[in-house]
Structures are given as structure tokens and as C-alpha cells.
Design an enzyme around this catalytic site. Structure first.
Site, PDB file in Angstrom:
ATOM      1  N   GLU A  12       0.829  -1.197   0.000  1.00 56.35           N
ATOM      2  CA  GLU A  12       0.000   0.000   0.000  1.00 56.35           C
ATOM      3  C   GLU A  12       0.868   1.254   0.000  1.00 56.35           C
ATOM      4  OE1 GLU A  12      -2.062  -3.541   1.028  1.00 56.35           O
ATOM      5  OE2 GLU A  12      -0.339  -2.678   2.049  1.00 56.35           O
ATOM      6  N   HIS A  48      10.207  14.794  10.330  1.00 57.58           N
ATOM      7  CA  HIS A  48      11.397  14.902   9.493  1.00 57.58           C
ATOM      8  C   HIS A  48      11.101  14.852   7.994  1.00 57.58           C
ATOM      9  CE1 HIS A  48      14.496  13.510  12.732  1.00 57.58           C
ATOM     10  NE2 HIS A  48      13.733  14.494  13.155  1.00 57.58           N
TER      11      HIS A  48
END
Length: 158
Positions: free
Chosen positions: A76, A103
Site C-alpha cells: 500500500e 522529518h
């Protein structure tokens, strides 16, 4: 915030749970399927549709993130990452979910429905949705490099 969600048969129970849970928490949840259990379903179309919707919303100025679910979340995530503008991250604990946002400014999270209990998966998703991007210069720079390659097929030497 709008949350686009897609799954395959292995994540269908988790998807239904998350849709109800997130809607109750005030999120605008959009289900991209499937609508019914089919052990032979093909997840790429569902996940790509959800990923495309996230990008379209973000381009229109709508705050949106995506969730793609499967047995492991790997396929996925790969499918979602084929959509230009998507940064899908596979999260397997709270820290990886938070770091994906902080991040990498990930806009789609992948979670394996067969890897976690409903409670664990819900915590991972909540952590992802709640964590802001740090906007740290090094992270902005790296994301720009990825986008440059995605758009042009090249990346300037660093």
C-alpha cells in the site's frame, strides 16, 4: 483536517474502526474503498485514489493527510508513493509515525492491519496525524531534492 483512507481486504476491519474513531474526533474522513470484503481485491487502485486525493486537497489549500492499510502496509505504501507529490511512510510504532511527519513531512501513512491490534494501530495513526512537520532547513532541503527528482528524473549533485 480531511483524512483520506484506503485499504485492502486485510485492513478492512481496521479501516472501518479508524473511520468511525477519526470522524468522532472531528476529522473529515473520506473512504476510498473497498466497501466490502473481497479476499481477491487489488489494493493499488484504492491506495492511489486516496493518495491522489491528498495531493489534490493539499494543492487546493485544504489541510489533508492520507492513510493506507493492508496486511503489512508495504504494498500500500509502494502504491501510494507512485503518485507525484506523495511521501508515504510505513509506520510500525509511535516513533516512526512521528518521525515520518516531523522529518519527512509525510502526507500518507501506511500501517499493517495484521501487524497491530486495533488499539496499537489507532495510536500510530493518531500520532501521525497530530505530529507537525518541523520545518527544519535540512528536512526542507531534503524533501525539495526528492521533489526535484520526482519532477525531472534528475537531482543536482550535492
Amino acid at each position: 483536517m480531511r483524512v483520506h483512507i484506503a485499504t485492502d481486504h486485510a485492513g478492512l476491519e481496521l479501516s472501518a474502526h479508524l473511520q468511525e474513531h477519526l470522524a468522532a474526533a472531528g476529522y473529515d474522513v473520506v473512504d476510498h474503498g473497498p466497501k466490502a470484503y473481497d479476499a481477491e481485491d487489488d489494493y493499488p487502485g484504492f491506495c492511489i485514489d486516496a493518495a491522489k486525493a491528498v495531493v489534490a486537497d493539499q494543492e487546493d489549500g485544504t489541510e489533508a493527510l492520507g492513510i493506507v492499510l493492508g496486511g503489512s502496509g508495504n504494498g500500500e505504501q509502494i502504491a501510494a508513493n507512485k503518485v507525484r507529490g506523495v511521501r508515504a511512510a510505513l509506520a510500525w510504532n509511535l516513533e516512526t509515525a512521528k518521525l515520518a511527519r516531523e522529518h519527512n513531512n509525510a502526507n500518507v501513512v501506511a500501517v499493517g492491519g495484521r501487524q497491530h491490534s486495533l488499539a496499537e494501530a489507532t495510536e500510530i495513526i493518531e500520532a501521525f496525524l497530530a505530529e507537525p512537520f518541523s520545518n527544519a532547513e535540512r528536512h526542507v532541503r531534503r524533501i525539495a531534492q526528492i521533489a526535484e527528482y520526482e519532477a525531472s528524473g534528475t537531482i543536482a549533485p550535492r
